[in-house]
Enzyme design. Structure first.
Site, PDB file in Angstrom:
ATOM      1  N   ARG A  72       0.819  -1.227   0.000  1.00  0.00           N
ATOM      2  CA  ARG A  72       0.000   0.000   0.000  1.00  0.00           C
ATOM      3  C   ARG A  72       0.844   1.265   0.000  1.00  0.00           C
ATOM      4  O   ARG A  72       0.606   2.189  -0.781  1.00  0.00           O
ATOM      5  CB  ARG A  72      -0.888   0.012   1.254  1.00  0.00           C
ATOM      6  CG  ARG A  72      -2.183  -0.730   1.116  1.00  0.00           C
ATOM      7  CD  ARG A  72      -3.003  -0.511   2.386  1.00  0.00           C
ATOM      8  NE  ARG A  72      -2.348  -1.179   3.497  1.00  0.00           N
ATOM      9  CZ  ARG A  72      -2.743  -2.351   4.005  1.00  0.00           C
ATOM     10  NH1 ARG A  72      -3.804  -2.947   3.527  1.00  0.00           N
ATOM     11  NH2 ARG A  72      -2.088  -2.907   5.005  1.00  0.00           N
ATOM     12  N   ILE A  73       1.831   1.318   0.910  1.00  0.00           N
ATOM     13  CA  ILE A  73       2.605   2.568   1.037  1.00  0.00           C
ATOM     14  C   ILE A  73       3.512   2.754  -0.180  1.00  0.00           C
ATOM     15  O   ILE A  73       3.597   3.858  -0.738  1.00  0.00           O
ATOM     16  CB  ILE A  73       3.400   2.589   2.366  1.00  0.00           C
ATOM     17  CG1 ILE A  73       2.428   2.543   3.562  1.00  0.00           C
ATOM     18  CG2 ILE A  73       4.272   3.841   2.450  1.00  0.00           C
ATOM     19  CD1 ILE A  73       3.070   2.426   4.925  1.00  0.00           C
ATOM     20  N   SER A 117      10.295   2.986   6.732  1.00  0.00           N
ATOM     21  CA  SER A 117       9.714   1.696   7.112  1.00  0.00           C
ATOM     22  C   SER A 117      10.215   1.276   8.498  1.00  0.00           C
ATOM     23  O   SER A 117       9.619   1.647   9.520  1.00  0.00           O
ATOM     24  CB  SER A 117      10.072   0.668   6.032  1.00  0.00           C
ATOM     25  OG  SER A 117       9.849  -0.631   6.474  1.00  0.00           O
ATOM     26  N   ARG A 118      11.301   0.542   8.529  1.00  0.00           N
ATOM     27  CA  ARG A 118      11.912   0.147   9.791  1.00  0.00           C
ATOM     28  C   ARG A 118      13.424   0.116   9.620  1.00  0.00           C
ATOM     29  O   ARG A 118      13.933  -0.335   8.578  1.00  0.00           O
ATOM     30  CB  ARG A 118      11.448  -1.252  10.232  1.00  0.00           C
ATOM     31  CG  ARG A 118      10.068  -1.314  10.826  1.00  0.00           C
ATOM     32  CD  ARG A 118       9.998  -0.648  12.213  1.00  0.00           C
ATOM     33  NE  ARG A 118       8.677  -0.773  12.793  1.00  0.00           N
ATOM     34  CZ  ARG A 118       7.664   0.082  12.606  1.00  0.00           C
ATOM     35  NH1 ARG A 118       7.814   1.146  11.852  1.00  0.00           N
ATOM     36  NH2 ARG A 118       6.502  -0.132  13.198  1.00  0.00           N
ATOM     37  N   GLU A 177      16.297   2.455  17.647  1.00  0.00           N
ATOM     38  CA  GLU A 177      15.533   3.614  18.157  1.00  0.00           C
ATOM     39  C   GLU A 177      15.359   3.532  19.656  1.00  0.00           C
ATOM     40  O   GLU A 177      15.125   2.440  20.172  1.00  0.00           O
ATOM     41  CB  GLU A 177      14.144   3.641  17.496  1.00  0.00           C
ATOM     42  CG  GLU A 177      14.202   4.015  16.053  1.00  0.00           C
ATOM     43  CD  GLU A 177      12.819   4.021  15.380  1.00  0.00           C
ATOM     44  OE1 GLU A 177      11.798   4.167  16.077  1.00  0.00           O
ATOM     45  OE2 GLU A 177      12.795   3.878  14.156  1.00  0.00           O
ATOM     46  N   HIS A 207      10.876   9.346  13.697  1.00  0.00           N
ATOM     47  CA  HIS A 207       9.794   8.374  13.479  1.00  0.00           C
ATOM     48  C   HIS A 207       8.424   9.062  13.511  1.00  0.00           C
ATOM     49  O   HIS A 207       7.581   8.775  14.362  1.00  0.00           O
ATOM     50  CB  HIS A 207       9.872   7.248  14.529  1.00  0.00           C
ATOM     51  CG  HIS A 207       9.117   6.016  14.127  1.00  0.00           C
ATOM     52  ND1 HIS A 207       9.524   4.746  14.466  1.00  0.00           N
ATOM     53  CD2 HIS A 207       7.981   5.854  13.421  1.00  0.00           C
ATOM     54  CE1 HIS A 207       8.663   3.860  13.980  1.00  0.00           C
ATOM     55  NE2 HIS A 207       7.724   4.516  13.347  1.00  0.00           N
ATOM     56  N   ILE A 208       8.240   9.977  12.540  1.00  0.00           N
ATOM     57  CA  ILE A 208       6.971  10.723  12.493  1.00  0.00           C
ATOM     58  C   ILE A 208       6.244  10.517  11.160  1.00  0.00           C
ATOM     59  O   ILE A 208       5.392  11.323  10.786  1.00  0.00           O
ATOM     60  CB  ILE A 208       7.181  12.252  12.739  1.00  0.00           C
ATOM     61  CG1 ILE A 208       8.287  12.812  11.828  1.00  0.00           C
ATOM     62  CG2 ILE A 208       7.475  12.523  14.196  1.00  0.00           C
ATOM     63  CD1 ILE A 208       8.376  14.329  11.841  1.00  0.00           C
ATOM     64  N   GLY A 209       6.565   9.418  10.477  1.00  0.00           N
ATOM     65  CA  GLY A 209       5.958   9.163   9.172  1.00  0.00           C
ATOM     66  C   GLY A 209       4.444   9.218   9.190  1.00  0.00           C
ATOM     67  O   GLY A 209       3.809   9.716   8.263  1.00  0.00           O
TER      68      GLY A 209
HETATM   69  C1  8YV Z   1       3.429   4.300  14.224  1.00  0.00           C
HETATM   70  C2  8YV Z   1       4.644   2.936  12.450  1.00  0.00           C
HETATM   71  O1  8YV Z   1       3.362   5.597  14.634  1.00  0.00           O
HETATM   72  O2  8YV Z   1       2.481   1.986  12.339  1.00  0.00           O
HETATM   73  C3  8YV Z   1       3.662   1.827  12.197  1.00  0.00           C
HETATM   74  O3  8YV Z   1       4.131   0.738  11.809  1.00  0.00           O
HETATM   75  O4  8YV Z   1       5.764   2.797  12.173  1.00  0.00           O
HETATM   76  C4  8YV Z   1       4.319   4.261  13.022  1.00  0.00           C
HETATM   77  O5  8YV Z   1       3.910   5.068  11.976  1.00  0.00           O
HETATM   78  C5  8YV Z   1       3.888   3.435  15.350  1.00  0.00           C
HETATM   79  O6  8YV Z   1       4.235   2.158  14.952  1.00  0.00           O
HETATM   80  C6  8YV Z   1       2.834   3.322  16.408  1.00  0.00           C
HETATM   81  O7  8YV Z   1       2.984   2.194  17.224  1.00  0.00           O
END
Ligand code: 8YV
Length: 328
Positions: A162-163, A244-245, A274, A292-294
């Site tokens: 999706r993303i 992503s991660r 993180e 981590h503000i995506g």
């Molecule tokens: C969230 C994220 O804010 O949803 C995810 O996988 O990486 C972030 O955008 C975070 O995980 C909330 O738990």
């Protein structure tokens, strides 16, 4: 199944939007985390011993040991977020504990942030801003802060879910040509709509892109997918973007490549350890580093909370929650 007439005990590990917390209090016997501190392992263990439903976030590491030692009441882990790499899903499954997440509602916000990082790192936005804030700007100059044009360049998307697709649609509007690597090829209609080129070989794609953007989930199979060897295949003038991660990239090797000028820059919203950030990454001018503000929009957080509520309520009503996550 929860007893009729008795409200389900839900323990929430972090502060959520007020409207979500209020609704959760109405629906369930809810315990909130008033000061929003990150739960210690002992606190998580206590919560998992007592709760019927735990609502964790990415800041809670719910490993196999914690799951094995959880109380017999715990039946659902309704995570607030899409990624579930912080939860040992296989262990949960073996203990008959369901796990849910909040997919779909973060897509557009995360794709926006990806574009923001692509633009910020290639056009040196944060570098320029730092210059102004430090009082070091002496006015316009023809050769000042020259960046790289993105129009006409190649974007390689790693993970076309999706993303990834939402990023492709945006990037196309900015004149980038779209390339992707994915576990499986997308339907032809999608490829023609976006003019997207599929690369079965990630190695081959990496070696030919101007921007690489990571959009696959973090799973055992994607751990260091961008390994030291693969990172070294990327062109010197290319940028790496990650919303992503952190675990998907060998961060130490990426840092070495940036240090040696073997990558043009990196736009990062996520990190391998993180909230620790490698001090070297902080010292480079050609990194844009976000905390981590995506998905951090008010609307997004409310939508995530709504999904958590629906997952819990559906479960309490005796049905399978809509966003159940199964082991990989
Ligand atoms: C969230 C994220 O804010 O949803 C995810 O996988 O990486 C972030 O955008 C975070 O995980 C909330 O738990």
């Amino acid at each position: 199944m929860p007893q009729i007439g008795k409200k389900t005990l839900v323990i929430v590990t972090r502060r959520l939007p007020e409207a979500i917390e209020a609704r959760m209090m109405e629906l369930f016997d809810t315990r909130l985390n008033e000061d929003d501190h990150v739960f210690s392992r002992a606190e998580l263990q206590d919560a998992m011993a007592e709760a019927e439903v735990l609502v964790p976030t990415v800041t809670d590491r719910i490993d196999s040991d914690l799951i094995q030692s959880s109380g017999k009441n715990l039946k659902l882990i309704a995570s607030f977020g899409t990624g579930t790499d912080h939860i040992d899903i296989t262990s949960a499954e073996s203990q008959k504990i369901l796990v849910t997440n909040t997919p779909g509602v973060l897509t557009e916000d995360t794709a926006d942030m990806t574009m923001a990082l692509i633009l910020a790192v290639s056009r040196r936005l944060t570098e320029g801003e730092r210059k102004i804030r430090a009082g070091n700007w002496e006015g316009w100059a023809p050769n000042a802060l020259l960046g790289q044009r993105i129009w006409g360049k190649r974007l390689g998307i790693v993970g076309m879910g999706r993303i990834g697709q939402a990023v492709a649609r945006r990037a196309r509007g900015f004149g980038l040509t779209i390339h992707y690597h994915n576990r499986y090829r997308l339907p032809e209609g999608f490829e023609s709509e976006l003019g997207a080129t599929y690369w079965e070989s990630l190695d081959q794609m990496l070696a030919r892109m101007d921007f690489i953007s990571i959009h696959c989930p973090s799973t055992p199979a994607t751990y260091h997918l961008l390994s030291a060897r693969r990172l070294r295949l990327i062109q010197k003038g290319a940028y790496v973007i990650n919303t992503s991660r952190g675990h998907v990239i060998d961060e130490a090797e990426m840092t070495r490549l940036l240090e040696n000028g073997d990558l043009a820059g990196a736009g990062l919203d996520v990190y391998e350890h993180e909230p620790f950030i490698n001090p070297k990454l902080l010292s480079f001018e050609n990194t844009v580093l976000l905390p981590h503000i995506g998905s951090a929009t008010l609307e997004g957080r409310i939508d995530m909370g709504e999904k958590v509520l629906i997952n819990i309520q559906t479960f309490v009503d005796g049905h399978s929650p809509p966003d159940r996550v199964l082991p990989h």
